[in-house]
Enzyme design. Structure first.
Site, mmCIF file in Angstrom:
data_model
loop_
_atom_site.group_PDB
_atom_site.id
_atom_site.type_symbol
_atom_site.label_atom_id
_atom_site.label_comp_id
_atom_site.label_asym_id
_atom_site.label_seq_id
_atom_site.Cartn_x
_atom_site.Cartn_y
_atom_site.Cartn_z
ATOM 1 N N HIS A 353 0.786 -1.231 0.000
ATOM 2 C CA HIS A 353 0.000 0.000 0.000
ATOM 3 C C HIS A 353 0.820 1.284 0.000
ATOM 4 C CE1 HIS A 353 -3.460 2.393 0.453
ATOM 5 N NE2 HIS A 353 -3.759 2.196 1.715
ATOM 6 N N TYR A 484 -12.535 7.563 10.906
ATOM 7 C CA TYR A 484 -11.704 8.016 9.788
ATOM 8 C C TYR A 484 -12.274 7.491 8.475
ATOM 9 C CZ TYR A 484 -7.689 8.003 6.541
ATOM 10 O OH TYR A 484 -6.859 8.169 5.457
ATOM 11 N N THR A 497 -4.559 11.016 -0.511
ATOM 12 C CA THR A 497 -5.845 11.118 0.188
ATOM 13 C C THR A 497 -5.764 12.181 1.275
ATOM 14 O OG1 THR A 497 -5.291 9.454 1.866
ATOM 15 C CG2 THR A 497 -6.361 8.662 -0.161
#
Length: 801
Positions: A353, A484, A497
Site C-alpha cells: 500500500h 476516519y 488522500t
C-alpha cells in the site's frame, strides 16, 4: 512544464480526440497513439497547503464531539499556544520546503509507511475480493487464473505504452502517477526502514503454489504479450501438477513467503542471511521475486462463506495439521501486488500500500474483470469491442525471432535452506498464526437496497452509510469514537488522500435522536442534516482542505528539526525520495493510511515519534491529549469498489477498533468488518438492523411517485406529461406503479416487512437516551443513596450457631 491548474490539465487531456480517450476504443483503431495516459500530468495543480488558522479551527471542530468540556478547553488552549508559538514558523518552513517537492506531504507519507516496523500483513495491506467470473467454464482455478493474468498483462501493456485513458471526475483529469509504479515493484526491508524497488522493464511473473515458487516470462521488450491464454493455462497447470508432487508437510518447510510477514527489521536480517553465502541461489531467487510484474498465488483451499473468502484474501488461512502449518498463509509474498485464486476459482487482490491507493488498484481490478468478459464476448462475436486502444499481435502468429530473449517455460525456484533459515521460518509461521488468530472478519451483503434508493430519498450514499456505522456503534456502546474515512485528492499532482472526520455535532445529534423516542420526521430531519454536513466536509477534503495531512506535515517538519535534518531537500532516510516528475521512481489506502495514527505505530499515536520533552519541547497541539484521541482510530472506514468487486477490506487500525471496508452498489451494500475479537458479528448485525429500520422510517415519511425515482424510465415520464387528448386509446386497465400516497395499512405492512432493531427492540422509547443522560449528569450524586442503602432488599434471618 506548463502552468499548473485544473483548466490547463483538462485542456491537455481534451486535446486528444474522443477515439483516443474512449475507454472502449476499438483494438483496430488506426488513430491510437501513445501519450494519453500522462498527457495532463505536468499541468495538474500542486497540492495546496491550507491556511494554518483554518486547519486549527477544523481540528478543534473535529475533536469537539469526542471530548468533554474540560478536555476541549485543554485542546483550545493548546491550539492557541501553538498559533502563538511554533505554528507560524513551521507553516512558513513547510511552504519553503514544498517549493522543491512534488507535494508537501509526499515524502512524509512514504516515510510513515516505510518506517513502519510491524508486519505489513493485517496492518497495511488491503484486499479486494472479485466477483465470480460470469462464464461458468472459468470458475475453476487454472482457467480463471490464466484469464486474469492475460487481462492483467493487457493492462500492464496499456500503462507502459501510455494508452490507458486517464481517470477523470466530471471531465477533470486525475493524477496517473501511481499506475507507473504499480507493476514490477517490491517493498524491500533494510536495517533502517524499508525501500521500494522497481524493475521498470520487468517481463516475468512469479507463481506461488503450495508455498513453492515458479516464474516465467509473459511479455517482450515491446510490452507485447508473448503467450496466448491457452499457453498461460498450460503453464499454470504444469506448475500445479509439479507442486502437488511435494507433500504439503514437506513443502511447508520451504515456504519462505511466510518471512515477508515478519517484523521488518527481522525480515531485513533474514534477507542478509539469505544473501550471505557466495554461490547461493537465494540472492537470485529473491531478485526474481522482487522484480516480477506481480505474484500469482494459486491456493489449494475452497473458502465458501464471504467471511472466509475475505480472510483468505487479506491474511490467508491458518490450518495446523500434525503440528505443521498447511494453511494458505504460507502461500503469499506480501511485499508485492498479489493476484490470489482459490481452487474453486474465487479470486482477489492483495496489494502493498505504500505508493498506491485503493482507487488506483480498483481501476486495475475493474479493468481486468471487464476485459475477461469482453474477451469472452469476442469469442462469440468478433466485432465485440475491446477495452484497449491497441492490443498485442497474436502470439500464435508471430515470427519466433520477434520475441527476443524470453523464457516462457516455467522455472521452479530452489532455495538453499541453511539451518538458521529453517528455524526462522518456523518462528515466523508461529507468529503469523498468532496474528491471524487475533483477528476476526465478518461480512454483510445487504441486498434490500443500495445507492439508487438512497439517492432517490435525497441522500449522499456515502454519507448515509457513514451514519449507519456511527448509529450502530452508539447503539452498542452509548458513545461515539474517533472515526476516519479517506477522501481522494488525485486531482492534484501526486495527490493521495485526505482524512474525513465523520463524527460531527450533527452526527451526534442524529444518533441521539435516532435512539430516543422521537417521531420519524425528526429522526429523518436530523439524519439529513448530518449527511449534508458529512458531504460538505468530504468536498473540502477532496479539495485538499482537510486538517490531518497539513498538521501531520507540520509535525514531521518539527521532527526533522529535532533530528537535525533541516535541509529541506526532501531526502528520505529510507532511500525513497519524493520525485519531482510523474515519470520518476516511486510506488505504493485504508485505505487507509496515515489514518493509522498518521505516524504509524503500535498504538496508532502520531506523537509516538517525539523525543523526551526534556530534550525538545513538543509543540502544544501535538502534546495535547486531543491529538492522541483523534488519531487513535476506532472506526477506520473506506468506501472503495464497484460491481466488479464482491468485498473490500483491511485489518483494524487499533487494538480496540474496527476496520470497515464497504462498497455501495446500485441495489446493495457490501461491508467487510474486522476487529481483534470485538463483537464484530454483533456490530455487523447492528448495521443491518439499522438499514432496515431506516427504510421503514423513510417509507413512513416520504411520498414517492414512480417517475421521481432516479433511473426511472424517461419514456414513462413523457407519457405522464402528454396531453390527455393526444394519448393513444387505452387497451385494458392501466397497472399503476408505486402508489403516490402510502396508506396506514401499507405503512403497517412495510413495518412488518422490515425487522425491528434486532436485540435493541427491548428498549422502550427514550430509555437508552435517558440512561445515558443520567449517567452524564449524575456522576457527582452517587453518595445520595448511601443513607437508604441499609433498607433496600429483604433482610435475611441470621442463623445462630
Amino acid at each position: 512544464m506548463g502552468d499548473r491548474s485544473e483548466a490547463n490539465a483538462k485542456e491537455a487531456t481534451q486535446s486528444f480526440s474522443k477515439d483516443k480517450l474512449a475507454p472502449f476504443a476499438s483494438h483496430t483503431n488506426p488513430e491510437s497513439k501513445p501519450g494519453v495516459t500522462f498527457a495532463a500530468q505536468d499541468k495538474l495543480p500542486k497540492l495546496p497547503i491550507p491556511d494554518l488558522e483554518a486547519t486549527c479551527k477544523k481540528y478543534m471542530a473535529a475533536l469537539d464531539p469526542l471530548q468533554t468540556a474540560r478536555e476541549h478547553g485543554d485542546t483550545e488552549r493548546a491550539v492557541h499556544d501553538f498559533l502563538q508559538a511554533e505554528g507560524p514558523d513551521l507553516q512558513e518552513k513547510l511552504k519553503q520546503y514544498a517549493t522543491g517537492q512534488s507535494s508537501y506531504i509526499e515524502q512524509f507519507w512514504y516515510d510513515s509507511y516505510l518506517n513502519f516496523d510491524n508486519p505489513v500483513v493485517l496492518n497495511l495491506n488491503p484486499f479486494f475480493l472479485l466477483e465470480d467470473d460470469p462464464t461458468p467454464a472459468r470458475n475453476n482455478q487454472v482457467t480463471r487464473a490464466a484469464s486474469l493474468v492475460v487481462s492483467a498483462l493487457s493492462f500492464v501493456r496499456a500503462v507502459r505504452k501510455e494508452e490507458l485513458p486517464p481517470d477523470t471526475i466530471r471531465g477533470q483529469p486525475l493524477d496517473m502517477y501511481q499506475y507507473s509504479r504499480l507493476f514490477g515493484t517490491a517493498r524491500i526491508p533494510t536495517e533502517n526502514g524499508c525501500q521500494i524497488g522497481q524493475d521498470s522493464n520487468a517481463k516475468h511473473i512469479v507463481v506461488l503454489c503450495r508455498g513453492q515458487f515458479y516464474w516465467f516470462d509473459v511479455i517482450d521488450e515491446n510490452h507485447d504479450l508473448v503467450m496466448t491464454e491457452k499457453d498461460v493455462t498450460l503453464n499454470l497447470q504444469v506448475i500445479v501438477d509439479d507442486a502437488v508432487q511435494t507433500p504439503i508437510h514437506e513443502a511447508a518447510k520451504g515456504a519462505l513467503g511466510v518471512l515477508s510477514t515478519e517484523n521488518r527489521k527481522t525480515w531485513s536480517g533474514l534477507r542478509d542471511l539469505m544473501n550471505r553465502d557466495e554461490g547461493s541461489n537465494n540472492s537470485d531467487c529473491l531478485n526474481i521475486i522482487d522484480t516480477a510484474l506481480f505474484v500469482l498465488c494459486l491456493d489449494w483451499s475452497e473458502p465458501q462463506s464471504g467471511a472466509d473468502l475475505c480472510t483468505n484474501m487479506l491474511c490467508g488461512t491458518s490450518e495446523i495439521e500434525r503440528g505443521v502449518q498447511i494453511g494458505t498463509c504460507t502461500n503469499r509474498w506480501y511485499d508485492k501486488l498479489q493476484i490470489i485464486v482459490c481452487k474453486n476459482g474465487s479470486a482477489g487482490i492483495n496489494f502493498e500500500h505504500t505508493g498506491v491507493d485503493g482507487h488506483t488498484v480498483l481501476r486495475f481490478a475493474s479493468d481486468v474483470y471487464t476485459d475477461t468478459i469482453l474477451r469472452f464476448a469476442r469469442s462469440i462475436n468478433g466485432q465485440a469491442p475491446s477495452l484497449w486502444a491497441s492490443t498485442s499481435p497474436d502470439p500464435s502468429k508471430r515470427d519466433p525471432e520477434s520475441f527476443g530473449d524470453v523464457s516462457t517455460t516455467p522455472h521452479k525456484l530452489e532455495w538453499d535452506m541453511v539451518p538458521e533459515l529453517s528455524t526462522a521460518l518456523r518462528f515466523a509461521e508461529t507468529r503469523l498464526a498468532d496474528l491471524i488468530q487475533q483477528n476476526e472478519f465478518y461480512t454483510l451483503e445487504f441486498m434490500q437496497y443500495g445507492k439508487n434508493f438512497m439517492t432517490s430519498m435525497g441522500f449522499s450514499p456515502d454519507a448515509f452509510v457513514q451514519m449507519a456505522f456511527q448509529a450502530a456503534y452508539y447503539g452498542m456502546y452509548g458513545r461515539l469514537e474517533s472515526c476516519y474515512e479517506p477522501a481522494m485528492t488525485k486531482m492534484f499532482f501526486h495527490g493521495r488522500t485526505e482524512a474525513i472526520r465523520p463524527v460531527t455535532p450533527e452526527s451526534v445529534e442524529f444518533v441521539r435522536t435516532f435512539w430516543a423516542e422521537n417521531p420519524p420526521t425528526k429522526k429523518i430531519d436530523t439524519l439529513r442534516k448530518a449527511c449534508e454536513r458529512h458531504t460538505a466536509i468530504t468536498k473540502e477534503c477532496a479539495k485538499a482542505q482537510g486538517l490531518d495531512r497539513h498538521l501531520y506535515a507540520l509535525m514531521c517538519l518539527w521532527q526533522r528539526q529535532v533530528d537535525g535534518d533541516d535541509s529541506g531537500d526532501g531526502a528520505s532516510t529510507n532511500g525513497y525520495s519524493s520525485p519531482v516528475s510523474e515519470r520518476d521512481p516511486n510506488s505504493g489506502s485504508s485505505m487507509p493510511s496515515p489514518n493509522r495514527g498518521s505516524v504509524i505505530s503500535d498504538d496508532g499515536s502520531m506523537a509516538s515519534r517525539s523525543p523526551p520533552r526534556d530534550q525538545h519541547r513538543l509543540p502544544a497541539i501535538f502534546a495535547d491529549a486531543g491529538w492522541d484521541k483523534l488519531n487513535n482510530t476506532i472506526l477506520s472506514t473506506s468506501n472503495c469498489g464497484n460491481p466488479s468487486l464482491r468485498q473490500f477490506g483491511f485489518g483494524p487500525t487499533s487494538a480496540e477498533g474496527f476496520g470497515i471496508g464497504y462498497i455501495i452498489k446500485d441495489g446493495s451494500v457490501s461491508i467487510c468488518a474486522s476487529s481483534k475479537h470485538r463483537q464484530t458479528k454483533r456490530y455487523i448485525d447492528a448495521i443491518e438492523s439499522y438499514f432496515l429500520e431506516m427504510r421503514k422510517l423513510l417509507r413512513q415519511t416520504q411520498r414517492r411517485g414512480t417517475s421521481s425515482d432516479k433511473g426511472a424510465s424517461k419514456v414513462r415520464e413523457a407519457e405522464e406529461k402528454r396531453p390527455k387528448g393526444s394519448r393513444l386509446k387505452s387497451r385494458g386497465r392501466v397497472i399503476a406503479g408505486q402508489p403516490a400516497k402510502i396508506t396506514e395499512e401499507e405503512d403497517a405492512s412495510a413495518a412488518a416487512s422490515d425487522d425491528d432493531l434486532g436485540g435493541y427492540g427491548f428498549f422502550d422509547a427514550g430509555m437508552l437516551l435517558q440512561a445515558l443522560k443520567a449517567k452524564e449528569e449524575g456522576g457527582d450524586r452517587a453518595h445520595e443513596g448511601v443513607a437508604r442503602r441499609r433498607e433496600v432488599g429483604k433482610k435475611l434471618r441470621l442463623m445462630e450457631y
